[in-house]
Structures are given as C-alpha cells and as structure tokens.
Design a protein around this motif. Structure first.
Motif, PDB file in Angstrom:
ATOM      1  N   GLN A   1      -5.765   0.998  -5.356  1.00 20.15           N
ATOM      2  CA  GLN A   1      -6.644   0.509  -4.293  1.00 20.15           C
ATOM      3  C   GLN A   1      -6.815  -1.000  -4.431  1.00 20.15           C
ATOM      4  O   GLN A   1      -7.372  -1.450  -5.433  1.00 20.15           O
ATOM      5  CB  GLN A   1      -8.001   1.213  -4.403  1.00 20.15           C
ATOM      6  CG  GLN A   1      -9.056   0.778  -3.434  1.00 20.15           C
ATOM      7  CD  GLN A   1      -8.887   1.368  -2.033  1.00 20.15           C
ATOM      8  OE1 GLN A   1      -7.802   1.316  -1.469  1.00 20.15           O
ATOM      9  NE2 GLN A   1      -9.951   1.898  -1.471  1.00 20.15           N
ATOM     10  N   SER A   2      -6.308  -1.824  -3.513  1.00 18.98           N
ATOM     11  CA  SER A   2      -5.475  -1.433  -2.389  1.00 18.98           C
ATOM     12  C   SER A   2      -4.091  -1.014  -2.877  1.00 18.98           C
ATOM     13  O   SER A   2      -3.703  -1.337  -3.990  1.00 18.98           O
ATOM     14  CB  SER A   2      -5.349  -2.604  -1.405  1.00 18.98           C
ATOM     15  OG  SER A   2      -4.781  -3.741  -2.047  1.00 18.98           O
TER      16      SER A   2
ATOM     17  N   THR B   1      -2.237  -1.304   1.832  1.00 13.67           N
ATOM     18  CA  THR B   1      -3.101  -0.477   2.667  1.00 13.67           C
ATOM     19  C   THR B   1      -4.308   0.018   1.877  1.00 13.67           C
ATOM     20  O   THR B   1      -4.378  -0.157   0.660  1.00 13.67           O
ATOM     21  CB  THR B   1      -2.313   0.718   3.227  1.00 13.67           C
ATOM     22  OG1 THR B   1      -1.685   1.414   2.129  1.00 13.67           O
ATOM     23  CG2 THR B   1      -1.246   0.244   4.204  1.00 13.67           C
ATOM     24  N   LEU B   2      -5.231   0.661   2.572  1.00 12.31           N
ATOM     25  CA  LEU B   2      -6.522   1.010   1.988  1.00 12.31           C
ATOM     26  C   LEU B   2      -6.817   2.505   2.052  1.00 12.31           C
ATOM     27  O   LEU B   2      -6.537   3.164   3.064  1.00 12.31           O
ATOM     28  CB  LEU B   2      -7.647   0.290   2.745  1.00 12.31           C
ATOM     29  CG  LEU B   2      -7.633  -1.237   2.704  1.00 12.31           C
ATOM     30  CD1 LEU B   2      -8.630  -1.786   3.712  1.00 12.31           C
ATOM     31  CD2 LEU B   2      -7.966  -1.730   1.305  1.00 12.31           C
ATOM     32  N   TYR B   3      -7.404   3.019   0.994  1.00 11.96           N
ATOM     33  CA  TYR B   3      -8.082   4.299   1.047  1.00 11.96           C
ATOM     34  C   TYR B   3      -9.498   4.045   1.572  1.00 11.96           C
ATOM     35  O   TYR B   3     -10.226   3.195   1.030  1.00 11.96           O
ATOM     36  CB  TYR B   3      -8.200   4.928  -0.337  1.00 11.96           C
ATOM     37  CG  TYR B   3      -6.918   5.484  -0.906  1.00 11.96           C
ATOM     38  CD1 TYR B   3      -6.517   6.791  -0.640  1.00 11.96           C
ATOM     39  CD2 TYR B   3      -6.118   4.708  -1.745  1.00 11.96           C
ATOM     40  CE1 TYR B   3      -5.349   7.316  -1.190  1.00 11.96           C
ATOM     41  CE2 TYR B   3      -4.952   5.218  -2.297  1.00 11.96           C
ATOM     42  CZ  TYR B   3      -4.570   6.518  -2.011  1.00 11.96           C
ATOM     43  OH  TYR B   3      -3.417   7.028  -2.555  1.00 11.96           O
ATOM     44  N   SER B   4      -9.894   4.765   2.599  1.00  8.71           N
ATOM     45  CA  SER B   4     -11.264   4.647   3.089  1.00  8.71           C
ATOM     46  C   SER B   4     -12.208   5.308   2.096  1.00  8.71           C
ATOM     47  O   SER B   4     -11.790   6.087   1.217  1.00  8.71           O
ATOM     48  CB  SER B   4     -11.402   5.309   4.456  1.00  8.71           C
ATOM     49  OG  SER B   4     -11.255   6.722   4.334  1.00  8.71           O
ATOM     50  N   LEU B   5     -13.490   5.039   2.246  1.00 12.70           N
ATOM     51  CA  LEU B   5     -14.480   5.680   1.375  1.00 12.70           C
ATOM     52  C   LEU B   5     -14.446   7.191   1.560  1.00 12.70           C
ATOM     53  O   LEU B   5     -14.634   7.954   0.593  1.00 12.70           O
ATOM     54  CB  LEU B   5     -15.876   5.130   1.682  1.00 12.70           C
ATOM     55  CG  LEU B   5     -16.073   3.628   1.437  1.00 12.70           C
ATOM     56  CD1 LEU B   5     -17.513   3.227   1.739  1.00 12.70           C
ATOM     57  CD2 LEU B   5     -15.696   3.230   0.012  1.00 12.70           C
ATOM     58  N   GLU B   6     -14.191   7.638   2.782  1.00 15.05           N
ATOM     59  CA  GLU B   6     -14.120   9.076   3.053  1.00 15.05           C
ATOM     60  C   GLU B   6     -12.903   9.694   2.368  1.00 15.05           C
ATOM     61  O   GLU B   6     -12.986  10.802   1.809  1.00 15.05           O
ATOM     62  CB  GLU B   6     -14.067   9.314   4.560  1.00 15.05           C
ATOM     63  CG  GLU B   6     -15.326   8.952   5.320  1.00 15.05           C
ATOM     64  CD  GLU B   6     -15.517   7.446   5.505  1.00 15.05           C
ATOM     65  OE1 GLU B   6     -16.659   7.032   5.784  1.00 15.05           O
ATOM     66  OE2 GLU B   6     -14.514   6.686   5.341  1.00 15.05           O
ATOM     67  N   GLU B   7     -11.778   8.994   2.404  1.00 14.69           N
ATOM     68  CA  GLU B   7     -10.577   9.511   1.740  1.00 14.69           C
ATOM     69  C   GLU B   7     -10.780   9.595   0.235  1.00 14.69           C
ATOM     70  O   GLU B   7     -10.341  10.559  -0.410  1.00 14.69           O
ATOM     71  CB  GLU B   7      -9.382   8.615   2.078  1.00 14.69           C
ATOM     72  CG  GLU B   7      -8.884   8.766   3.505  1.00 14.69           C
ATOM     73  CD  GLU B   7      -7.853   7.724   3.886  1.00 14.69           C
ATOM     74  OE1 GLU B   7      -6.945   8.067   4.660  1.00 14.69           O
ATOM     75  OE2 GLU B   7      -7.957   6.560   3.405  1.00 14.69           O
TER      76      GLU B   7
ATOM     77  N   LEU C   1     -12.817  -3.626   3.454  1.00 10.48           N
ATOM     78  CA  LEU C   1     -13.626  -2.499   3.917  1.00 10.48           C
ATOM     79  C   LEU C   1     -15.066  -2.901   4.212  1.00 10.48           C
ATOM     80  O   LEU C   1     -15.817  -2.127   4.817  1.00 10.48           O
ATOM     81  CB  LEU C   1     -13.607  -1.383   2.870  1.00 10.48           C
ATOM     82  CG  LEU C   1     -12.283  -0.626   2.705  1.00 10.48           C
ATOM     83  CD1 LEU C   1     -12.321   0.256   1.461  1.00 10.48           C
ATOM     84  CD2 LEU C   1     -11.985   0.210   3.949  1.00 10.48           C
TER      85      LEU C   1
ATOM     86  N   CYS D   1     -17.438  -3.298   2.005  1.00  7.98           N
ATOM     87  CA  CYS D   1     -18.327  -2.489   1.167  1.00  7.98           C
ATOM     88  C   CYS D   1     -18.497  -3.162  -0.184  1.00  7.98           C
ATOM     89  O   CYS D   1     -17.787  -4.104  -0.540  1.00  7.98           O
ATOM     90  CB  CYS D   1     -17.772  -1.076   0.989  1.00  7.98           C
ATOM     91  SG  CYS D   1     -16.235  -0.996   0.039  1.00  7.98           S
TER      92      CYS D   1
ATOM     93  N   GLN E   1      -3.801  -4.840   5.963  1.00  8.91           N
ATOM     94  CA  GLN E   1      -5.219  -4.589   5.719  1.00  8.91           C
ATOM     95  C   GLN E   1      -5.794  -5.449   4.609  1.00  8.91           C
ATOM     96  O   GLN E   1      -7.004  -5.648   4.557  1.00  8.91           O
ATOM     97  CB  GLN E   1      -5.424  -3.092   5.402  1.00  8.91           C
ATOM     98  CG  GLN E   1      -5.038  -2.191   6.573  1.00  8.91           C
ATOM     99  CD  GLN E   1      -5.195  -0.715   6.242  1.00  8.91           C
ATOM    100  OE1 GLN E   1      -4.760  -0.241   5.197  1.00  8.91           O
ATOM    101  NE2 GLN E   1      -5.822   0.018   7.145  1.00  8.91           N
TER     102      GLN E   1
END
Length: 341
Positions: free
Chosen positions: A142-143, A148-154, A183, A185, A284
């Motif tokens: 991450q990244s 690319t990104l993992y979302s918080l939900e993922e 993100l 965050c 991203q």
C-alpha cells in the motif's frame, strides 16, 4: 545536476531531514537505540499510527519485509501475496531464503488482490492437510507496485478474511504515506486492520532507514534478537530515529507525499494528451505507468531518464518525488511533443 523520473529512491534527502541529521550529530549518546531520541521517536510514531505497537528501526525495505516474514512464520507456514508483490519480484527471494516458507502468489488486478482470492488460496493450499503448507501470513503493498490503492473498505474486507482463517496481515508500506495522502485519511485509519507494517522512509525523503511496526506484538516476540541476527541493528540508532522524528513532525510525511502525488497527476495529464502515449493504470499516487513506442521511449530517456517496467518494452514507469518540480515535468513533456511532431 541530473534530475529524472526513474525512482523516488533516486531523490536526495529532504531539507528537514538533512537538518535533523546535522542537529543530532552532536556529542555522544547511548547506542543501539538506547538513546532518548530513539525512544521519543518511537512514541511519536505510535501516536501517529493511532494504537499501541512495537517499533523497530532497520536499514532498508527489503530487510523490513524479510524480517516481518521471519518473525511471523515457521518454515512449514506460507505467505499469500499478489503475484506483483515486491517480496516476489524484486527482493531476490530474501523472504523465502530467510524463512524457508512457500509463497502462494495470487493474480493481481492493478496490483491488488481481494478477500475472496485470499480465501480461495487458503482453501486450495490446505486441501492437502499436512502434505501442504499452512498459510499464516497475507502480505500486500500500500500503495501497490502499480501505484494503485486499497480503499479502507477493501482493507477491512481483507482483514475479515484473515481473521476467519487465522492469518496475520502484513503491509509493505514503502509508499504508505502516498496512499494516506491520496485517500485523504490518517495513517491511523490506514493501519487500523494491519498486524505488521513495513513503514517506509527512504522513498519519502529520508537518507536511509525504515521501520518495522508490530501491532500484533505477539509476532514481535524475540525480535530484538532477530533484528541483530538479521544484520539490521544500527549501532548509532539516533541517525535513523532523528530522520523519522523529522518525518513525523508537523506532518512532513504528508507534505512530501502529497507533493509527489500532485506532480504525478500533473505528469499523467500531460502524457495522456500526447499521441502514442497511453496510461496503463489509474494514477492514484506517485507512480505513472504508460505504454509508448520503443523508439519514442529511447529518445525521451535520453532527455529525461526513466525506466522500462520490465521486459515488456512498450511499458514504462515514471516516479515523482518530494522534490520533483513542475519545470522538470514540462521538460519531459516538451521532449515528448517534439518527438511526436
């Protein structure tokens, strides 16, 4: 002085970090991390990461990843990870060499894997019971290696799968700051579901040094010995911790990462408008991947160096840094426009 887009490892040291190194280069103090600065820096990192954890400084990212695996695994246990993972493609088999553990690679989509893929890899491997390995660690980046990104939900979904299967979640966070900045965050939010973190430094303005963070502190049992055995115990530890203190003061980590991300967006926008160049993945964070004709790439590399992304000669990577300037981007774009015309 040459400036280029080959890697954020190629950049220098950000001024705040260099100043911290100069300031700490005074007098004598305790060695091997027993100095007050190292201890206060560890507390500063814990505060930013949002929960109790054990923090250990090491020299480089390969060591952080390898020792994370070594700490977590028995030789009959295995690692589930994307087939694009740095621990698979660019670390000379160091984690496998250190642990004796098998890597269960999962096909990644734009650098990412899913919770369902983890469940399937676990089921396929454990089908044979004691005749196969026992998966114990999931490692993601991450990244990602594709920027690319993992979302918080993922991340939450992946952690849920890990909990179901009694797996630890390791994150290679060499560009964690770029992910958090993109993100919008906090680092605490980004690390909420992580058990072991390789916390980057050199890609975000440090001269040298990374950190290995154990949120699951049971995995850190014996790590003081393991770090020494793994050749990663820095005697003059204050020179690593001083850099991290600078990085975690006044959110310097965010400033550096946000700037690198913004420069990558600017570069991507310019490249996408040039005939013959196409973006390969969503941009991203601070990495831009494109396809272009080989002849064009060779001409541009002579003007402003960047790297092919492996043996596929039509795929190329550009990486921006904390010190990338708009003028450098314009130099590259102008060279590309001339090549097309």
């Amino acid at each position: 002085m040459e400036r280029h887009f080959c890697s954020d490892n190629a950049s220098g040291v950000c001024p705040e970090v260099m100043n911290a190194l100069v300031q700490v280069n005074q007098g004598h103090t305790a060695s091997y991390g027993n100095d007050a600065l190292s201890q206060t820096t560890e507390m500063l990192i814990r505060k930013e990461l949002g929960r109790e954890c054990a923090v250990y400084f090491v020299y480089n990212g390969t060591a952080a990843n390898t020792l994370a695996c070594k700490a977590a695994l028995k030789s009959f246990e295995s690692i589930i990870c994307p087939d694009t993972a740095h621990i698979v493609t660019h670390e000379v088999g160091a984690p496998v060499n250190a642990t004796g553990s098998k890597m269960l690679t999962v096909p990644a989509t734009e650098g990412k894997i899913t919770a369902e893929q983890i469940r399937r890899a676990y089921a396929d491997e454990t089908y044979w019971g004691p005749h196969a390995t026992r998966p114990r660690l999931v490692s993601i980046t991450q990244s990602t290696e594709w920027g690319t990104l993992y979302s918080l939900e993922e991340l939450a979904d992946i952690k849920q799968a890990c909990n179901e299967l009694n797996l630890l979640l390791h994150v290679d966070g060499c560009r964690l700051y770029n992910a958090a900045a993109a993100l919008g965050c906090s680092l605490a939010e980004l690390c909420e579901h992580v058990d072991i973190l390789s916390l980057g430094g050199t890609k975000n303005g440090l001269m040298f040094g990374e950190a290995l963070v154990f949120f699951d502190q049971s995995a850190a049992d014996g790590f003081l010995h393991l770090r020494k055995q793994g050749l990663q115990l820095h005697s003059k530890m204050r020179f690593i911790s001083a850099q991290f203190q600078a990085l975690f003061t006044n959110r310097l980590w965010y400033k550096n990462a946000h700037h690198a991300n913004e420069m990558a967006k600017r570069l991507a926008e310019g490249l996408s408008q040039i005939n013959g160049i196409e973006l390969l993945h969503p941009v991203q964070t601070n990495q831009v991947f494109v396809t272009m004709p080989e002849a064009m790439a060779k001409a541009l590399i002579r003007a402003v160096p960047f790297y092919p992304n492996g043996p596929a000669l039509d795929v190329y990577r550009f990486v921006t840094s904390f010190d990338t300037c708009p003028e450098e981007i314009e130099t590259l774009l102008e060279a590309a426009r001339k090549e097309v015309s």
